[in-house]
Design a protein around this motif. Sequence first.
Motif, PDB file in Angstrom:
ATOM      1  N   CYS A  86      -1.318   3.450  -6.392  1.00 22.09           N
ATOM      2  CA  CYS A  86      -2.240   1.780  -5.942  1.00 22.09           C
ATOM      3  C   CYS A  86      -1.354   0.477  -5.675  1.00 22.09           C
ATOM      4  CB  CYS A  86      -2.647   1.123  -7.638  1.00 22.09           C
ATOM      5  SG  CYS A  86      -3.275  -0.514  -6.693  1.00 22.09           S
ATOM      6  N   GLU A  88      -1.420  -1.790  -5.506  1.00 21.41           N
ATOM      7  CA  GLU A  88      -0.749  -3.444  -6.305  1.00 21.41           C
ATOM      8  C   GLU A  88      -0.784  -3.112  -7.569  1.00 21.41           C
ATOM      9  OE1 GLU A  88      -2.581  -6.424  -4.637  1.00 21.41           O
ATOM     10  OE2 GLU A  88      -1.564  -7.403  -6.371  1.00 21.41           O
ATOM     11  N   CYS A  89      -0.734  -2.502  -8.068  1.00 27.47           N
ATOM     12  CA  CYS A  89      -0.322  -2.150  -9.441  1.00 27.47           C
ATOM     13  C   CYS A  89       0.600  -1.234 -10.141  1.00 27.47           C
ATOM     14  CB  CYS A  89      -1.387  -2.160 -10.960  1.00 27.47           C
ATOM     15  SG  CYS A  89      -2.577  -0.546 -10.829  1.00 27.47           S
ATOM     16  N   CYS A 107      -6.307   1.114  -6.356  1.00 31.82           N
ATOM     17  CA  CYS A 107      -7.243   1.489  -7.827  1.00 31.82           C
ATOM     18  C   CYS A 107      -8.213   0.846  -7.722  1.00 31.82           C
ATOM     19  CB  CYS A 107      -5.929   1.446  -9.053  1.00 31.82           C
ATOM     20  SG  CYS A 107      -5.729   0.244  -9.818  1.00 31.82           S
ATOM     21  N   CYS A 110      -7.619  -2.818  -8.918  1.00 32.21           N
ATOM     22  CA  CYS A 110      -7.475  -4.196  -7.966  1.00 32.21           C
ATOM     23  C   CYS A 110      -8.285  -4.293  -6.608  1.00 32.21           C
ATOM     24  CB  CYS A 110      -5.838  -2.987  -7.409  1.00 32.21           C
ATOM     25  SG  CYS A 110      -4.115  -2.967  -8.487  1.00 32.21           S
TER      26      CYS A 110
HETATM   27 ZN   LIG Z   1      -4.121  -0.860  -9.218  1.00 36.36          ZN
END
Ligand SMILES: [Zn+2]
Length: 130
Positions: A86, A88-89, A107, A110
């Motif tokens: 992901c 983002e995370c 994911c 997110c």
């Molecule tokens: Zn994520």
Amino acid sequence: MTQAQREKLKQKLLALHAELTGKTPARIEPNRTDDARVGGDEDEQPLNEMMQAIASNRNRNMDGVLQRVLKALGKLRDDPDSYGECEECGDEIPLGRMEAMPYVEFCVNCQGQKDAPKGGPTRRKLTDYT
Ligand SMILES: [Zn+2]
């Protein structure tokens, strides 16, 4: 993600890429001028315009996917280890999700946050308090 899994997803991406760049943009033939059909052209005009509109709409959506496909392919080439994580995370995106959308960048969590309507930091709606 294993090498084999990555390779499989890469093949999917390549297939998608071929589809997006080869078969699309979905070309709607211009009003036919050949002799195969005589008459009836005027009747088809409105339908053709509608088809054009639909096609251009679809092309816009396809462009977004194509961008992501290209991005994913670039990632596989330049930084294969980050593919499937992901953005983002940093969590690993479940393989099932990757197989459904090999170009996916986030994911589920997110993505959900990104898709959520923008507002304040809390996601609670004001109406929850009334
Ligand atoms: Zn994520």
